[in-house]
Design a protein around this motif. Structure first.
Motif, PDB file in Angstrom:
ATOM      1  N   PRO A 224       5.667  75.600 -23.090  1.00 37.74           N
ATOM      2  CA  PRO A 224       4.982  76.438 -24.090  1.00 37.74           C
ATOM      3  C   PRO A 224       4.021  77.411 -23.402  1.00 37.74           C
ATOM      4  N   LYS A 225       3.864  78.598 -23.938  1.00 36.18           N
ATOM      5  CA  LYS A 225       2.936  79.567 -23.359  1.00 36.18           C
ATOM      6  C   LYS A 225       1.493  79.221 -23.675  1.00 36.18           C
ATOM      7  N   THR A 226       1.277  78.471 -24.750  1.00 42.23           N
ATOM      8  CA  THR A 226      -0.078  78.077 -25.124  1.00 42.23           C
ATOM      9  C   THR A 226      -0.119  76.582 -25.410  1.00 42.23           C
ATOM     10  N   ALA A 227      -1.302  76.021 -25.267  1.00 42.63           N
ATOM     11  CA  ALA A 227      -1.520  74.610 -25.598  1.00 42.63           C
ATOM     12  C   ALA A 227      -3.011  74.409 -25.871  1.00 42.63           C
ATOM     13  N   PHE A 228      -3.313  73.656 -26.896  1.00 40.57           N
ATOM     14  CA  PHE A 228      -4.702  73.376 -27.267  1.00 40.57           C
ATOM     15  C   PHE A 228      -5.489  74.661 -27.531  1.00 40.57           C
ATOM     16  N   ARG A 246       2.901  67.606 -12.861  1.00 39.66           N
ATOM     17  CA  ARG A 246       4.209  67.310 -13.464  1.00 39.66           C
ATOM     18  C   ARG A 246       4.082  66.273 -14.580  1.00 39.66           C
ATOM     19  N   LEU A 247       3.308  65.231 -14.332  1.00 41.45           N
ATOM     20  CA  LEU A 247       3.151  64.183 -15.340  1.00 41.45           C
ATOM     21  C   LEU A 247       2.516  64.740 -16.613  1.00 41.45           C
ATOM     22  N   LEU A 248       1.473  65.542 -16.452  1.00 39.90           N
ATOM     23  CA  LEU A 248       0.781  66.088 -17.620  1.00 39.90           C
ATOM     24  C   LEU A 248       1.659  67.080 -18.382  1.00 39.90           C
ATOM     25  N   LEU A 249       2.376  67.926 -17.662  1.00 43.24           N
ATOM     26  CA  LEU A 249       3.217  68.917 -18.329  1.00 43.24           C
ATOM     27  C   LEU A 249       4.433  68.270 -18.984  1.00 43.24           C
ATOM     28  N   ARG A 250       4.973  67.247 -18.374  1.00 43.72           N
ATOM     29  CA  ARG A 250       6.084  66.525 -19.019  1.00 43.72           C
ATOM     30  C   ARG A 250       5.615  65.880 -20.322  1.00 43.72           C
ATOM     31  N   ALA A 251       4.404  65.335 -20.296  1.00 37.16           N
ATOM     32  CA  ALA A 251       3.860  64.743 -21.526  1.00 37.16           C
ATOM     33  C   ALA A 251       3.633  65.812 -22.587  1.00 37.16           C
ATOM     34  N   LEU A 252       3.172  66.979 -22.153  1.00 38.51           N
ATOM     35  CA  LEU A 252       2.956  68.076 -23.091  1.00 38.51           C
ATOM     36  C   LEU A 252       4.283  68.542 -23.689  1.00 38.51           C
ATOM     37  N   VAL A 253       5.295  68.674 -22.853  1.00 39.61           N
ATOM     38  CA  VAL A 253       6.616  69.093 -23.338  1.00 39.61           C
ATOM     39  C   VAL A 253       7.152  68.077 -24.343  1.00 39.61           C
ATOM     40  N   TRP A 254       7.000  66.817 -24.028  1.00 38.19           N
ATOM     41  CA  TRP A 254       7.510  65.779 -24.928  1.00 38.19           C
ATOM     42  C   TRP A 254       6.801  65.821 -26.282  1.00 38.19           C
ATOM     43  N   ALA A 255       5.488  66.111 -26.252  1.00 34.81           N
ATOM     44  CA  ALA A 255       4.714  66.121 -27.498  1.00 34.81           C
ATOM     45  C   ALA A 255       4.952  67.381 -28.310  1.00 34.81           C
ATOM     46  N   VAL A 256       5.078  68.538 -27.643  1.00 33.38           N
ATOM     47  CA  VAL A 256       5.156  69.823 -28.343  1.00 33.38           C
ATOM     48  C   VAL A 256       6.597  70.231 -28.626  1.00 33.38           C
ATOM     49  N   ILE A 257       7.483  69.989 -27.669  1.00 33.12           N
ATOM     50  CA  ILE A 257       8.868  70.464 -27.772  1.00 33.12           C
ATOM     51  C   ILE A 257       9.834  69.329 -28.063  1.00 33.12           C
ATOM     52  N   ASN A 259      12.754  66.445 -26.876  1.00 32.49           N
ATOM     53  CA  ASN A 259      13.923  66.348 -26.003  1.00 32.49           C
ATOM     54  C   ASN A 259      14.726  67.642 -26.084  1.00 32.49           C
ATOM     55  N   TYR A 260      14.961  68.266 -24.920  1.00 28.76           N
ATOM     56  CA  TYR A 260      15.722  69.519 -24.899  1.00 28.76           C
ATOM     57  C   TYR A 260      17.111  69.357 -25.516  1.00 28.76           C
ATOM     58  N   ARG A 261      17.670  68.164 -25.433  1.00 26.53           N
ATOM     59  CA  ARG A 261      19.029  67.954 -25.958  1.00 26.53           C
ATOM     60  C   ARG A 261      19.097  68.149 -27.469  1.00 26.53           C
ATOM     61  N   ARG A 262      17.973  67.967 -28.144  1.00 30.11           N
ATOM     62  CA  ARG A 262      17.963  68.186 -29.592  1.00 30.11           C
ATOM     63  C   ARG A 262      18.158  69.657 -29.950  1.00 30.11           C
ATOM     64  N   TYR A 263      17.967  70.526 -28.968  1.00 26.41           N
ATOM     65  CA  TYR A 263      18.193  71.958 -29.181  1.00 26.41           C
ATOM     66  C   TYR A 263      19.585  72.386 -28.679  1.00 26.41           C
ATOM     67  N   GLY A 264      20.359  71.426 -28.213  1.00 30.93           N
ATOM     68  CA  GLY A 264      21.669  71.742 -27.658  1.00 30.93           C
ATOM     69  C   GLY A 264      21.626  72.137 -26.204  1.00 30.93           C
ATOM     70  N   LEU A 265      20.484  71.929 -25.560  1.00 32.57           N
ATOM     71  CA  LEU A 265      20.320  72.319 -24.159  1.00 32.57           C
ATOM     72  C   LEU A 265      20.575  71.140 -23.234  1.00 32.57           C
ATOM     73  N   GLN A 266      20.888  71.476 -21.990  1.00 30.83           N
ATOM     74  CA  GLN A 266      21.105  70.435 -20.991  1.00 30.83           C
ATOM     75  C   GLN A 266      19.753  69.914 -20.474  1.00 30.83           C
ATOM     76  N   LYS A 267      19.732  68.675 -20.089  1.00 31.43           N
ATOM     77  CA  LYS A 267      18.538  68.099 -19.489  1.00 31.43           C
ATOM     78  C   LYS A 267      18.398  68.613 -18.062  1.00 31.43           C
ATOM     79  N   PRO A 268      17.216  69.070 -17.653  1.00 35.01           N
ATOM     80  CA  PRO A 268      17.053  69.539 -16.270  1.00 35.01           C
ATOM     81  C   PRO A 268      17.322  68.418 -15.273  1.00 35.01           C
ATOM     82  N   LYS A 269      18.042  68.750 -14.223  1.00 32.53           N
ATOM     83  CA  LYS A 269      18.329  67.776 -13.174  1.00 32.53           C
ATOM     84  C   LYS A 269      17.391  67.933 -11.979  1.00 32.53           C
ATOM     85  N   HIS A 270      16.542  68.946 -12.038  1.00 30.31           N
ATOM     86  CA  HIS A 270      15.592  69.184 -10.952  1.00 30.31           C
ATOM     87  C   HIS A 270      14.182  68.889 -11.442  1.00 30.31           C
ATOM     88  N   LYS A 271      13.294  68.648 -10.502  1.00 32.67           N
ATOM     89  CA  LYS A 271      11.904  68.385 -10.850  1.00 32.67           C
ATOM     90  C   LYS A 271      11.221  69.691 -11.273  1.00 32.67           C
TER      91      LYS A 271
END
Length: 467
Positions: A224-228, A246-257, A259-271
């Protein structure tokens, strides 16, 4: 080389000798985008003389030409502004292309570097001589000799196209050629690539096109471009260790966005941060609305049809390849500055080890805005460039000998880089001392420009320098 051949070359050289302007008391800065302007300001403050050229008709680099209408920066104005020159208070958090251009023009004017720039002047050849000064040829045929060259030519201009079997008979363009949504209006659009440009173009196509599909070879990290209530790049996490980021941003993605798969997108295979992430959630909204259809990688083209790796087929009027750019220095001899997987083999961020008085600045990408890193880096580079005059060996050669490693990625952790810059400022005297020690050992052979030739038919002519 046989004597007969040497004599023939000498006759040829005398017949083709041209007068050039000697500027051996100064450097040449190539490029007047953000990096070139910041380097000019730092060198001016350090008292280093230079000429400054740019191929465009004005200041701004990519922000002047090569950006599509409606684009805004993805990092905040705070993280993008030069550290000692904030953006105006009335600018939004994410300024537009026009606001960025005006900001850079104002910076150049206020710092006194604008009037010295020669616009509309393209460097076609920059070749080191035996004494490690530099012979430069411009597109109008003019030739000059300089003490050194500071390369700030950017990395968003040499287009990379995808290669697939077959032939597409519709319109095929690179994102660099995209100017405005009218190019996509009422058309069946396929966008290849999920970086920031690919996301912007897919959203434009979702708004004005007949349809839009998005082909991704693999999964992307969408942030996301913005948070809080603040731009993501302004949240105070960027000075933390990368693992914690990485840990904090992954948690943010999980809370705001989610699972990418719910949008029809592939799961990233890279860190996260192993590749540049995409910022913004507009794309995800259009995926939810069905205005953008996700597709896997392409298998082949067949007329106006595109076959995908999952066996599906789509028909399109236009394909836009948002597939990035090459890091390229076409005016330098081949092999002088190796580039592998878009990573430029320099030491200390800007210093090749093969030759003196060549500086490659701005080839890498900070993970967020450039300003907070570029300003201190330019100051350090100006000090090291001035120090080069006191040293017999190239700065890059000394850094390599001291154990510095060539980079393995073109993405830079700004916080870590700023810490290294702080340490480097305080250890510059050691660099001078190391140079004397190595010079006394005579471990480096004299520079031989014949090891780095241009193509024979394109090689610069021998010149006689005149003042």
């Amino acid at each position: 080389m046989p004597l007969e051949q040497t004599l023939k070359l000498d006759v040829f050289d005398r017949k083709h000798m041209l007068h050039v302007v000697s500027r051996r008391d100064r450097l040449l800065i190539i490029g007047a985008g953000p990096v070139g302007l910041c380097m000019a300001d730092a060198l001016r403050k350090r008292g280093v003389a230079f000429d400054h050229v740019d191929a465009n008709d004005g200041i701004g680099g990519n922000w002047r030409r090569g950006i599509y209408k409606g684009v805004h920066i993805v990092s905040s104005k705070r993280s993008t502004a030069f550290a000692d020159y904030p953006m105006p208070d009335d600018y939004p958090d994410f300024p537009s292309q026009e606001q960025m251009r005006l900001y850079l023009e104002n910076f150049a004017r206020d710092r006194g570097v604008q009037n010295g720039i020669e616009f509309g002047r393209t460097v076609v050849r920059a070749q080191p001589l035996a004494d490690e000064s530099w012979h430069v040829r411009f597109d109008d045929g003019q030739e000059r000799e300089y003490k050194g060259v500071v390369v700030c030519n950017g990395h968003h201009w040499d287009k990379r196209y995808p290669e697939y079997p077959g032939r597409f008979t519709g319109t095929f363009i690179h994102s660099k050629d995209y100017q405005e949504p009218s190019q996509l209006r009422d058309k069946r659009v396929l966008v290849i690539g999920g970086g920031n440009s690919g996301c912007d173009l897919a959203c434009d196509a979702a708004r004005v096109g007949a349809s839009c599909d998005l082909s991704l070879r693999s999964g992307y990290w969408f942030l996301p471009k913005t948070a809080f209530g603040r731009p993501l790049t302004d949240i105070p996490i960027w000075g933390l260790p990368v693992l914690m980021q990485r840990l904090l941003l992954r948690a943010l993605v999980w809370a705001v966005i989610g699972n990418y798969r719910r949008y029809g997108l592939q799961k990233p295979k890279h860190k996260l941060f192993e590749r540049h992430p995409a910022y913004g959630t507009d794309l995800l909204n259009y995926l939810r609305q069905g205005r953008i259809k996700p597709r896997p990688d392409i298998e082949r083209f067949a007329g106006d049809k595109v076959h995908f790796t999952d066996g599906t087929v789509g028909e399109y009027d236009i394909i836009v390849a948002a597939t990035g750019f090459y890091n390229c220095f076409p005016f330098l001899p081949k092999g002088l500055v190796p580039v592998e997987n878009e990573v430029v083999h320099v030491y200390g961020g800007a210093f090749p080890d093969a030759v003196k008085n060549l500086y490659i600045v701005g080839w890498a990408q900070p993970r967020n805005g450039f300003g907070s890193l570029l300003t201190p880096a330019a100051r350090l580079y100006a000090e090291m460039i001035a120090l080069q005059d006191e040293m017999e060996l190239p700065v890059g050669y000394i850094l390599k000998w001291r154990g510095f490693k060539a980079p393995t990625t073109n993405l830079v952790n700004p916080a870590a880089a700023r810490r290294m810059i702080w340490v480097a400022h305080r250890t510059l005297p050691l660099l001078r001392r190391r140079s004397r020690i190595l010079a006394e050992k005579k471990i480096r052979d004299p520079f031989d420009p014949s090891l780095y030739p241009f193509e024979p038919e394109e090689a610069p002519k021998q010149v006689a320098a005149v003042s």
